[in-house]
Design an enzyme around this catalytic site. Sequence first.
Site, PDB file in Angstrom:
ATOM      1  N   GLY A 191       0.815  -1.216   0.000  1.00 14.39           N
ATOM      2  CA  GLY A 191       0.000   0.000   0.000  1.00 14.39           C
ATOM      3  C   GLY A 191       0.844   1.259   0.000  1.00 14.39           C
ATOM      4  N   CYS A 192       1.918   1.241   0.775  1.00 21.17           N
ATOM      5  CA  CYS A 192       2.781   2.425   0.871  1.00 21.17           C
ATOM      6  C   CYS A 192       3.547   2.654  -0.432  1.00 21.17           C
ATOM      7  CB  CYS A 192       3.746   2.278   2.048  1.00 21.17           C
ATOM      8  SG  CYS A 192       2.878   2.199   3.642  1.00 21.17           S
TER       9      CYS A 192
END
EC number: 1.11.1.24
Length: 155
Positions: free
Chosen positions: A44-45
């Site tokens: 996600g990051c």
Amino acid sequence: MTIEIGKQAPDFELPASNGEQVKLSDFRGKNVVVYFYPKDMTPGCTTEACDFRDHHESFAELDAVILGISPDPIDRHEKFIEKHDLPFLLLADEDHKVAEQFDAWKLKKNFGKEYMGIERSTFVIDKEGKIAKEWRKVKVKGHVEEALQFIKEEL
């Protein structure tokens, strides 16, 4: 200190991926997007960072600077930047003091375990250093475009 739209953002100073100490107040006169994310190199990051990378020029055209903040140390930020060709600064908030100031350090639950960590959050700070917009519990898909649109239409 509470974060409030229209109020002065807390000034902070953190080590940055360019080897310098960076203060939020260094960017007065520009719009600043401060985004807190949990950890370098996670799916996600990475998606979020690459979305900011892919829209970096559009933010720059609107006189906006992007600052990514996580508890990761500088050496990990440097690897993340190198691997994904990120054109903006990443700041190391290893003791999560800045995340606490922005109320982005939260009790999280994952697979039945509780722990303290970063709640994905983004703040737009205007040219006078005031909070113009905040997003909490950010869902990555479409978020960067939403932040860009806000700056384009509101600032």
